[in-house]
Design an enzyme around this catalytic site. Structure first.
Site, short mmCIF file in Angstrom:
data_model
loop_
_atom_site.label_atom_id
_atom_site.label_comp_id
_atom_site.label_asym_id
_atom_site.label_seq_id
_atom_site.Cartn_x
_atom_site.Cartn_y
_atom_site.Cartn_z
N LYS A 1 0.87 -1.18 0.00
CA LYS A 1 0.00 0.00 0.00
C LYS A 1 0.90 1.22 0.00
CE LYS A 1 -3.25 2.49 2.96
NZ LYS A 1 -4.20 2.41 4.07
C1 5RP Z 1 -1.44 5.13 7.86
C2 5RP Z 1 -2.54 4.42 7.19
C3 5RP Z 1 -3.90 4.82 7.63
O1 5RP Z 1 -4.15 4.37 8.89
C4 5RP Z 1 -5.00 4.57 6.69
O2 5RP Z 1 -5.16 3.23 6.35
C5 5RP Z 1 -4.84 5.45 5.49
O3 5RP Z 1 -6.00 5.55 4.76
P1 5RP Z 1 -6.40 6.94 4.09
O4 5RP Z 1 -5.13 7.70 3.81
O5 5RP Z 1 -7.07 6.55 2.81
O6 5RP Z 1 -7.30 7.68 5.03
O7 5RP Z 1 -2.33 3.57 6.35
O8 5RP Z 1 -0.26 5.02 7.18
#
Ligand code: 5RP
Length: 261
Positions: free
Chosen positions: A173
């Site tokens: 991610k």
């Molecule tokens: C932190 C993360 C977050 O907790 C979250 O999953 C991010 O999601 P978004 O940016 O779409 O709100 O991954 O690094």
């Protein structure tokens, strides 16, 4: 790759089109009661029919989500610092693989902070989590977290994503950036993008579309869905981009049509 690993991966990534809409609601582990997630069950339950997986902490899962749900869970297993503390994202292991198994998860997620002075403190436990997860056939999603002072360009995100894959992550991610295809091309495992801070719906849909065009297999999106003026309309619009080959204009039209429905 053994059967269990493949089976869990197919619960995260839809085998029909190789894509995924992961709904990220794990923010509380370092941000506390994030806007939109104060009463998490009320926010999340209406969104579940449109998401492929739900990413969250074990505390949120046990307290806010019914065990009768069929949504595959990606459990956040890293944490240890907060948004108000001095060392944001200096994360270690916050949940054991045994508990992940008890919670019947489809995968686990761990943040690494490449380039920070303490990068080693996040990378070494990340490797241990992969060892444990491999033992039980559980996919690991590496979150290439980005610190406040770090650039989000293809060179940096490409480095962090490739490192995550070389450590053994099954999915990465990361953030969308210009020349995103370079990040995808040099990463041997599937990539999903984070949504990042809330932006206008139109822009968030465009970003999701651009990321998919550049080779991402989907999104792991949080704030741009649950902080939208209409979260259900927004998750449906994002789904149209991810799974229904909608253009950004078509998806935005869908959002407008569904808004307030
Ligand atoms: C932190 C993360 C977050 O907790 C979250 O999953 C991010 O999601 P978004 O940016 O779409 O709100 O991954 O690094």
């Amino acid at each position: 790759m053994d059967w269990g690993m493949k089976n869990r991966l197919s619960h995260i990534i839809d085998p029909k089109d190789g894509r995924t809409l992961m709904l990220a609601v794990d923010h509380g582990y370092f941000m506390g009661p994030t806007t939109g997630l104060e009463k998490m069950d009320q926010m999340v339950n209406p969104l579940l029919p449109y998401a492929d997986t739900l990413m969250l902490t074990r505390g949120a899962l046990r307290n806010y989500v019914s065990p009768h749900t069929r949504i595959p869970i990606v459990l956040r297993v890293s944490g240890g610092t907060s948004i108000v503390g001095p060392e944001l994202l200096r994360e270690g292991i916050i949940a054991d693989m045994e508990d992940a198994i008890r919670l019947n998860v489809a995968g686990v997620a761990f943040s690494i902070l490449v380039g920070a002075t303490f990068e080693r403190d996040t990378l070494l436990p990340f490797a241990r989590v992969i060892d444990q997860a491999e033992r039980y056939g559980i996919p690991v999603v590496a979150v290439t977290a980005v610190g406040k002072d770090m650039g989000k360009d293809a060179r940096y995100l490409g480095l962090a994503s490739r490192m995550a894959a070389e450590f053994g992550a099954h999915i990465v991610k990361t953030y969308y950036c210009p020349e995103f295809e370079k990040v995808v091309e040099s990463c041997p495992v599937p990539i999903v993008i984070a949504g990042g801070k809330k932006q206008p719906e139109k822009d968030a849909l465009q970003m999701a579309y651009d990321a998919l065009q550049a080779g991402a297999i989907g999104v792991d999106m949080g704030r741009n869905i649950f902080q939208s003026e209409d979260p259900v309309a927004m998750v449906k619009a994002v789904r149209a981009i991810v799974h229904e080959a909608a253009t950004p204009a078509e998806a935005y039209q869908k959002f407008q049509k569904e808004k307030g429905a």
